[in-house]
Design a protein around this motif. Sequence first.
Motif, mmCIF file in Angstrom:
data_model
loop_
_atom_site.group_PDB
_atom_site.id
_atom_site.type_symbol
_atom_site.label_atom_id
_atom_site.label_comp_id
_atom_site.label_asym_id
_atom_site.label_seq_id
_atom_site.Cartn_x
_atom_site.Cartn_y
_atom_site.Cartn_z
ATOM 1 N N MET A 334 0.840 -1.195 0.000
ATOM 2 C CA MET A 334 0.000 0.000 0.000
ATOM 3 C C MET A 334 0.882 1.255 0.000
ATOM 4 O O MET A 334 1.856 1.360 0.742
ATOM 5 N N TRP A 335 0.511 2.181 -0.835
ATOM 6 C CA TRP A 335 1.264 3.438 -0.955
ATOM 7 C C TRP A 335 0.319 4.581 -0.604
ATOM 8 O O TRP A 335 -0.484 5.018 -1.407
ATOM 9 N N LEU A 336 0.417 5.015 0.643
ATOM 10 C CA LEU A 336 -0.499 6.052 1.130
ATOM 11 C C LEU A 336 0.255 7.292 1.564
ATOM 12 O O LEU A 336 -0.198 8.414 1.347
ATOM 13 N N LYS A 337 1.409 7.054 2.139
ATOM 14 C CA LYS A 337 2.218 8.175 2.608
ATOM 15 C C LYS A 337 2.819 8.889 1.397
ATOM 16 O O LYS A 337 3.213 8.231 0.428
ATOM 17 N N ASP A 338 2.892 10.190 1.478
ATOM 18 C CA ASP A 338 3.429 10.976 0.365
ATOM 19 C C ASP A 338 2.736 10.644 -0.946
ATOM 20 O O ASP A 338 3.374 10.536 -1.988
ATOM 21 N N ASN A 339 1.445 10.436 -0.847
ATOM 22 C CA ASN A 339 0.679 10.137 -2.053
ATOM 23 C C ASN A 339 -0.433 11.170 -2.171
ATOM 24 O O ASN A 339 -1.541 10.976 -1.674
ATOM 25 N N PRO A 340 -0.089 12.329 -2.802
ATOM 26 C CA PRO A 340 -1.056 13.439 -2.822
ATOM 27 C C PRO A 340 -2.376 13.072 -3.498
ATOM 28 O O PRO A 340 -3.437 13.531 -3.085
ATOM 29 N N ASP A 341 -2.298 12.213 -4.528
ATOM 30 C CA ASP A 341 -3.530 11.789 -5.195
ATOM 31 C C ASP A 341 -4.491 11.135 -4.206
ATOM 32 O O ASP A 341 -5.696 11.354 -4.228
ATOM 33 N N PHE A 342 -3.889 10.305 -3.349
ATOM 34 C CA PHE A 342 -4.705 9.588 -2.375
ATOM 35 C C PHE A 342 -5.323 10.545 -1.366
ATOM 36 O O PHE A 342 -6.511 10.475 -1.056
ATOM 37 N N ALA A 343 -4.499 11.433 -0.868
ATOM 38 C CA ALA A 343 -4.951 12.300 0.219
ATOM 39 C C ALA A 343 -6.000 13.315 -0.244
ATOM 40 O O ALA A 343 -6.868 13.727 0.531
ATOM 41 N N GLU A 344 -5.915 13.671 -1.523
ATOM 42 C CA GLU A 344 -6.789 14.730 -2.012
ATOM 43 C C GLU A 344 -8.262 14.363 -1.814
ATOM 44 O O GLU A 344 -8.718 13.295 -2.196
ATOM 45 N N GLY A 345 -8.993 15.238 -1.166
ATOM 46 C CA GLY A 345 -10.422 15.030 -0.980
ATOM 47 C C GLY A 345 -10.765 14.136 0.189
ATOM 48 O O GLY A 345 -11.919 13.762 0.366
ATOM 49 N N CYS A 346 -9.752 13.739 0.959
ATOM 50 C CA CYS A 346 -10.034 12.866 2.097
ATOM 51 C C CYS A 346 -9.966 13.653 3.399
ATOM 52 O O CYS A 346 -9.427 14.744 3.445
ATOM 53 N N ASP A 347 -10.469 13.055 4.422
ATOM 54 C CA ASP A 347 -10.392 13.622 5.763
ATOM 55 C C ASP A 347 -8.957 13.462 6.274
ATOM 56 O O ASP A 347 -8.477 12.336 6.385
ATOM 57 N N PRO A 348 -8.260 14.565 6.549
ATOM 58 C CA PRO A 348 -6.833 14.481 6.921
ATOM 59 C C PRO A 348 -6.593 13.569 8.130
ATOM 60 O O PRO A 348 -5.596 12.835 8.156
ATOM 61 N N ASP A 349 -7.491 13.578 9.093
ATOM 62 C CA ASP A 349 -7.302 12.725 10.261
ATOM 63 C C ASP A 349 -7.354 11.256 9.869
ATOM 64 O O ASP A 349 -6.555 10.440 10.316
ATOM 65 N N LEU A 350 -8.342 10.956 9.050
ATOM 66 C CA LEU A 350 -8.479 9.563 8.607
ATOM 67 C C LEU A 350 -7.289 9.147 7.762
ATOM 68 O O LEU A 350 -6.808 8.014 7.859
ATOM 69 N N VAL A 351 -6.805 10.058 6.910
ATOM 70 C CA VAL A 351 -5.630 9.760 6.082
ATOM 71 C C VAL A 351 -4.453 9.425 6.981
ATOM 72 O O VAL A 351 -3.747 8.424 6.766
ATOM 73 N N ALA A 352 -4.254 10.221 7.998
ATOM 74 C CA ALA A 352 -3.134 9.987 8.918
ATOM 75 C C ALA A 352 -3.286 8.625 9.583
ATOM 76 O O ALA A 352 -2.326 7.844 9.684
ATOM 77 N N LYS A 353 -4.508 8.304 9.963
ATOM 78 C CA LYS A 353 -4.754 7.017 10.598
ATOM 79 C C LYS A 353 -4.494 5.861 9.641
ATOM 80 O O LYS A 353 -3.874 4.845 9.993
ATOM 81 N N ALA A 354 -4.952 6.051 8.405
ATOM 82 C CA ALA A 354 -4.775 5.005 7.405
ATOM 83 C C ALA A 354 -3.292 4.784 7.122
ATOM 84 O O ALA A 354 -2.810 3.653 6.994
ATOM 85 N N ILE A 355 -2.561 5.903 7.043
ATOM 86 C CA ILE A 355 -1.126 5.784 6.784
ATOM 87 C C ILE A 355 -0.464 5.005 7.916
ATOM 88 O O ILE A 355 0.334 4.093 7.693
ATOM 89 N N GLU A 356 -0.857 5.340 9.100
ATOM 90 C CA GLU A 356 -0.251 4.718 10.276
ATOM 91 C C GLU A 356 -0.467 3.198 10.251
ATOM 92 O O GLU A 356 0.430 2.417 10.504
ATOM 93 N N ARG A 357 -1.671 2.794 9.903
ATOM 94 C CA ARG A 357 -1.975 1.357 9.976
ATOM 95 C C ARG A 357 -1.632 0.585 8.703
ATOM 96 O O ARG A 357 -1.314 -0.592 8.766
ATOM 97 N N LEU A 358 -1.740 1.251 7.564
ATOM 98 C CA LEU A 358 -1.689 0.476 6.323
ATOM 99 C C LEU A 358 -0.507 0.785 5.417
ATOM 100 O O LEU A 358 -0.144 -0.039 4.566
ATOM 101 N N ASP A 359 0.080 1.941 5.529
ATOM 102 C CA ASP A 359 1.100 2.303 4.557
ATOM 103 C C ASP A 359 2.250 1.297 4.564
ATOM 104 O O ASP A 359 2.739 0.900 5.617
ATOM 105 N N GLY A 360 2.611 0.847 3.387
ATOM 106 C CA GLY A 360 3.742 -0.068 3.255
ATOM 107 C C GLY A 360 3.395 -1.523 3.496
ATOM 108 O O GLY A 360 4.243 -2.391 3.303
ATOM 109 N N THR A 361 2.176 -1.799 3.921
ATOM 110 C CA THR A 361 1.838 -3.215 4.127
ATOM 111 C C THR A 361 1.539 -3.869 2.772
ATOM 112 O O THR A 361 1.037 -3.237 1.849
#
Length: 971
Positions: A334-361
Amino acid sequence: MPMEKTFDAAEAEARLYEAWEKAGCFTAGANASRAETFCIMIPPPNVTGSLHMGHAFNNTLQDILVRWHRMRGFDTLWQPGQDHAGIATQMVVERELAKAGKPSRREMGREKFLETVWEWKQQSGGTIINQLKRLGASCDWSRNAFTMSGAPGAPAGEEGNFHDAVIKVFVDMYNKGYIYRGKRLVNWDPHFETAISDLEVEQVEVDGHMWRLRYPLEGGATYEHPVEWDEDGNPTAFETRDYLVVATTRPETMLGDTGVAVHPEDPRYKHLIGKTVRLPLCGRSIPIVADDYADPEKGTGAVKITPAHDFNDWEVGQRTGLRAINVMTTRAAMWLKDNPDFAEGCDPDLVAKAIERLDGTDRYEAREAIINEATDDGWLDGIDSDRHMVPHGDRSKVAIEPYLTDQWFVDTAKIVGPALDAVRDGRTKILPEQHEKVYFHWLENIEPWCISRQLWWGHQIPVWYGPSKEELDAYPAVYSGLPQSFCAPSFEAARELASQYYGEDVQIGEFPSTGPARSYAFGWNGPKLSIDLQRDPDVLDTWFSSGLWPIGTLGWPEQTDELNKYFPTDVLITGFDIIFFWVARMMMMQLAVVDQIPFHTVYVHALVRDEKGKKMSKSLGNVLDPLELIDEFGADAVRFTLTSMAAMGRDLKLSTQRIAGYRNFGTKLWNAARFAEMNGVFEGYAPDGTIPQPAETVNTWIIGETARVRQTVDDALAAYRFNDAANALYAFVWGKVCDWYVEFSKPLLMDGTPAQQAETRATMAWVIDQCLILLHPIMPYITEELWGTLGQRDKMLVHADWPTYGPELIDAQADREMNWVIGLIEEVRSARAQMHVPVGLQIPMLFTELDAAGRAAWDRNEALIQRLARIESLEAAETLPKGCVTIAVEGGSFGLPLAGIIDVAEEQARLEKTLAKLEKELGGLQGRLKNPKFVESAPEDVVEETRELAAAKGEEADKLRAALARLAELA
RNA sequence: GGGUGAUUAGCUCAGUGGUAGAGCGCUUCGUUCACAUCGAAGAUGUCGGGAGUUCGAAUCUCUCAUCACCCA
């Protein structure tokens, strides 16, 4: 010294092959005596490959055609070679590096790694060549080709110019607009981290799950969800829902969802089109769009759309204007961190949470984590087990990821036309014809061909990148990200193009292509602009180079003598599994590049299976190794087996028992030759091509039979009916020459007059020579060995002249007579065996009637008949005595007086059985003749034939009835 | 789901409108000087089922069944 009783294949094969090669027997044009050429291109095996049954089959068929044409005096070339097998080779070498504990590919760098690959190629790349030699393949090895020959860094011995051909074709096609670079979904192999073509993808059925996820509707929207139905399936009760349920086999892709599609006419959802749902986990607001792709019958009828990770979704996204968000790395994590396309239009808190749990898995871990989350948070609607097809890389065996990247494509739609026309109008024929449909179907629905691979081992794409003029003008305000491409066969040539583009006063250099694709650098040194072009790091699909095999191996783009002489080539023999990969692409590319068809015939052969009909595979452990079979039975036996089973369009089920049978056939031939040799048949024999003109019927007869089989073999090979050729030869050599002719010759050779002996020797020598010649394309080793053992020859058998005699050698009279003799002997033998007459007992024979032809036949062949039927005398008799076995043949009625030996009841039973069979046949024949419509409508010769047959059978039946009547009287 | 092919002797398979075949296996007999990796003889078929065209169908047409492969 007498010959051994059997042919020692293990000893002789290597010796004979070396002799052929040493004498240059296989070089292009060897033994040519006419202007016509015949050329076959070997389907290049992988350089990593080793000989399997399919190769053995494929190359046996090629060798038969090649040896046949060479003996017929065609200017013949069988062009061998290997392809460089991008992924497979890189995989093999990387694995070896890892095993040896050496630095990895990335650690050693591109240049050093390629050096290592070349070293590996030079050490191990010849394996399959030696294996093909063991099979007896008569390729011109001096011309062995390789699809990477002449590439930069190629060591000594690899100086060919295949690389030049590949690069030239790329540049030409680029300039003609047949090749372009584009951002598209491709099949991405996360193991090798490269794009692969859709042909390199295998669909594998796997047990998985269909997860149902709840996506909450936004803005207070709801819909009525049916929960009860009547008998006709009409909903009768509803519940109100404030969410949509989407079903997916791949929950991990939901982070890239950009829409939910419903069918435009679906009454449940129609009013929701244009509204939005909120994507769980990241809070992205995504639209509900209308698209036919959503099937109201399937699942809930609402489909999550992830354009960047699914081919169908991509299409939907294109149609409905959805964003494409890539949420994976090249390794399918999963590529979530430093992925502006992904973050765009999302809830920043949720994005941070998603990155924490899923990024790189990894994708599978992410799947599990997401499902856990959905369960905990209550948006998992349910789980159904689901068996579905998952695309896998045919090399890596891992699940393929549809992946959005920039790749090079051949715009196949632009070059497919001529390839279709060539087969449609018959300039190229595909055999068996049913495969033409496959060819048409694929080419008529052809997709752009992704030809770039993110590998190192291969032909690097000859495109250099620099900044566009717009970007230079606007500097530093704009970074366009859209470079200017310069496609040229070399950096020097690319620099020329660049100079024309940027102007003469710009300084242009090359920067090594180590980074990502399409990078470049530029700067100003005072007023002077300096630009570093960077070459595209990707390499070309191996099939792009194998697509040029017909011209590339002959030296194109040089106008070599071989190219002028042998191209277009004649026949391509290949398996059906690479019609798309290779045949279709060769057709397209040769026509696009040199505007000529590459070959006039494509013979597509079937698969070799195990004896139970299972596909041979390493995992099943049912693989028969052709080399082991050659060790055990000899190459000739393996070849003959494959040939005799090569009925067009049918798979081969191979059993070792069958191979042993054809080994025995070789032994049979060997011993017929041994018999001849022991009887001095070849003493003083000087074969000068003249055909004997004997006086003895038996000798005349066998010459006619030889002429017949020569015709059959030529006709069969000309029609690519390899099994017919093999089976005709088997029946002739064993069933005619060994079973009858050799036996018939014995009384003549041993007790005949000097004249009879002489002509029989001459005839037998000639007949055996013809057997060797006609069998040689299928069984090269044993025939060559006998050829050399039996007599002094001007040329080796491999270059012997293929005969052209035909029906003029068939003597109808001799034919009839010998068939009568054989029939009589068989009748006598059969009667004796059934009456339990001791095999060795010589008995007298009587006849009550014998017409002139029969009398003459008897007189001319008395010694043969007596010997083979064990008859000591023949006398005329008024009637046959009691206890006599009756034998009825055409024009004659014979009896074997065996009083005291035979059982009358048994003889009666035997005659009745024979008669019953005869009467049944007769009934059928007469039934037809009595039908006036048959006599009217059937062709005359069929009617005539039926009449003759009925008469003959009737006569025979009368004789049997007379015999039975006599038995009844006497009993 | 679409396409292609297959179904013939115990097994593996030839056989494109005119007498149902081969090899292997099986049974019986046999080592006489080419060959026992051999020879001689023998048994075994509603040619997947059904219908049609035809004087005549394993073969052509339709249909059903089963199997295999390819493509979605």
